[in-house]
Design a protein around this motif. Sequence first.
Motif, PDB file in Angstrom:
ATOM      1  N   UNK A 201       0.812  -1.205   0.000  1.00 24.01           N
ATOM      2  CA  UNK A 201       0.000   0.000   0.000  1.00 24.01           C
ATOM      3  C   UNK A 201       0.849   1.260   0.000  1.00 24.01           C
ATOM      4  N   UNK A 202       0.173   2.372  -0.215  1.00 16.98           N
ATOM      5  CA  UNK A 202       0.854   3.662  -0.213  1.00 16.98           C
ATOM      6  C   UNK A 202       0.891   4.238   1.205  1.00 16.98           C
ATOM      7  N   UNK A 203       1.818   5.143   1.442  1.00 15.60           N
ATOM      8  CA  UNK A 203       1.994   5.705   2.782  1.00 15.60           C
ATOM      9  C   UNK A 203       0.891   6.699   3.129  1.00 15.60           C
ATOM     10  N   UNK A 204       0.210   7.217   2.102  1.00 13.45           N
ATOM     11  CA  UNK A 204      -0.907   8.128   2.322  1.00 13.45           C
ATOM     12  C   UNK A 204      -2.139   7.610   1.588  1.00 13.45           C
ATOM     13  N   UNK A 205      -3.310   7.904   2.117  1.00 20.21           N
ATOM     14  CA  UNK A 205      -4.560   7.458   1.495  1.00 20.21           C
ATOM     15  C   UNK A 205      -4.759   8.140   0.139  1.00 20.21           C
ATOM     16  N   UNK A 206      -5.361   7.424  -0.819  1.00 20.67           N
ATOM     17  CA  UNK A 206      -5.846   6.041  -0.725  1.00 20.67           C
ATOM     18  C   UNK A 206      -4.682   5.053  -0.712  1.00 20.67           C
ATOM     19  N   UNK A 207      -4.766   4.055   0.175  1.00 20.31           N
ATOM     20  CA  UNK A 207      -3.659   3.131   0.364  1.00 20.31           C
ATOM     21  C   UNK A 207      -3.578   2.082  -0.743  1.00 20.31           C
ATOM     22  N   UNK A 208      -4.716   1.680  -1.298  1.00 20.69           N
ATOM     23  CA  UNK A 208      -4.739   0.729  -2.419  1.00 20.69           C
ATOM     24  C   UNK A 208      -4.604   1.505  -3.728  1.00 20.69           C
ATOM     25  N   UNK A 209      -4.065   0.844  -4.763  1.00 16.45           N
ATOM     26  CA  UNK A 209      -3.968   1.453  -6.092  1.00 16.45           C
ATOM     27  C   UNK A 209      -5.350   1.479  -6.742  1.00 16.45           C
ATOM     28  N   UNK A 210      -5.739   2.638  -7.279  1.00 22.44           N
ATOM     29  CA  UNK A 210      -7.078   2.785  -7.836  1.00 22.44           C
ATOM     30  C   UNK A 210      -7.079   3.181  -9.311  1.00 22.44           C
ATOM     31  N   UNK A 211      -5.914   3.205  -9.935  1.00 20.39           N
ATOM     32  CA  UNK A 211      -5.838   3.514 -11.364  1.00 20.39           C
ATOM     33  C   UNK A 211      -5.274   2.342 -12.149  1.00 20.39           C
ATOM     34  N   UNK A 212      -4.166   1.782 -11.691  1.00 23.03           N
ATOM     35  CA  UNK A 212      -3.549   0.631 -12.348  1.00 23.03           C
ATOM     36  C   UNK A 212      -4.183  -0.629 -11.772  1.00 23.03           C
ATOM     37  N   UNK A 213      -5.260  -1.090 -12.385  1.00 24.70           N
ATOM     38  CA  UNK A 213      -6.008  -2.248 -11.889  1.00 24.70           C
ATOM     39  C   UNK A 213      -6.239  -3.229 -13.034  1.00 24.70           C
TER      40      UNK A 213
END
Length: 252
Positions: free
Chosen positions: A107-119
């Motif tokens: 996950x990323x260090x800041x929200x959003x923690x999940x990837x929401x573009x590369x899916x």
Amino acid sequence: GTSALRHHVYFADDANAVAVGAAQADRGELDATVTTFAPGTLDSLATYFWRVDETVAGGDIRTGPVWSFTTYLSIDDFESYTDEEGQTIYQTWMDGLTSGENGSTVGYLEAPFAEQTIVYDANQSMPLDYNNVDSPFYSEAEREFDSAQDWTAGDAGTLVLYVRGKMKNDPEPLYVVIEDQSKKAGTVVHPDPKITTRTKWTEWAIPFSEFTNAGVNMARVKSLVIGVGDKAATEAGGKGLIFIDSILLTKP
């Protein structure tokens, strides 16, 4: 559907019922402008059959071929994670940042923690940052299940996951580890040594035999590990960011 006036849909989990147009498979007629059919909730790891007949001018019926597909069983589609405490992706997938045991960050260090573009599918994937420059020179993300999972139910026989890398990544081995309730573990390494640099989603299908040959009981799966690097390495490796999506089980 060229020149069709109506479509007659047949759908069922019985191939013969669809082939003969039995009442149990009859889903009725649809106007020619309707090009979709929603079958409703389907069972996992089940095979379904379907056929579409066309009614044309003069009332003649063009009988369609019987098609089929088999559903899968999802292990993790990464869609349920949120940015709320207790529901984040890194609280289910243990990383090295949390454990201090390896070089991974889930996950990323800041929200959003999940990837929401590369899916690969739907709305979210798991970003997995690997840093094998420092000891122990490998990176892992682990999901431990609350209770042992029977992955053989429904005649499942293949573990599938989708992975995508980045061109600027350092090439490093990608591997999966399955551990059962008795602590027997099996490791499978992706055959492409440059998989972490591939910029398109790649399907990785792993037969259960790759794990059972190492003594793993696939009816008692306790944890799943996705790793980058080599646990036996004695010198620095590379670093980068990959994405994981749609971990599922299918029939052989």
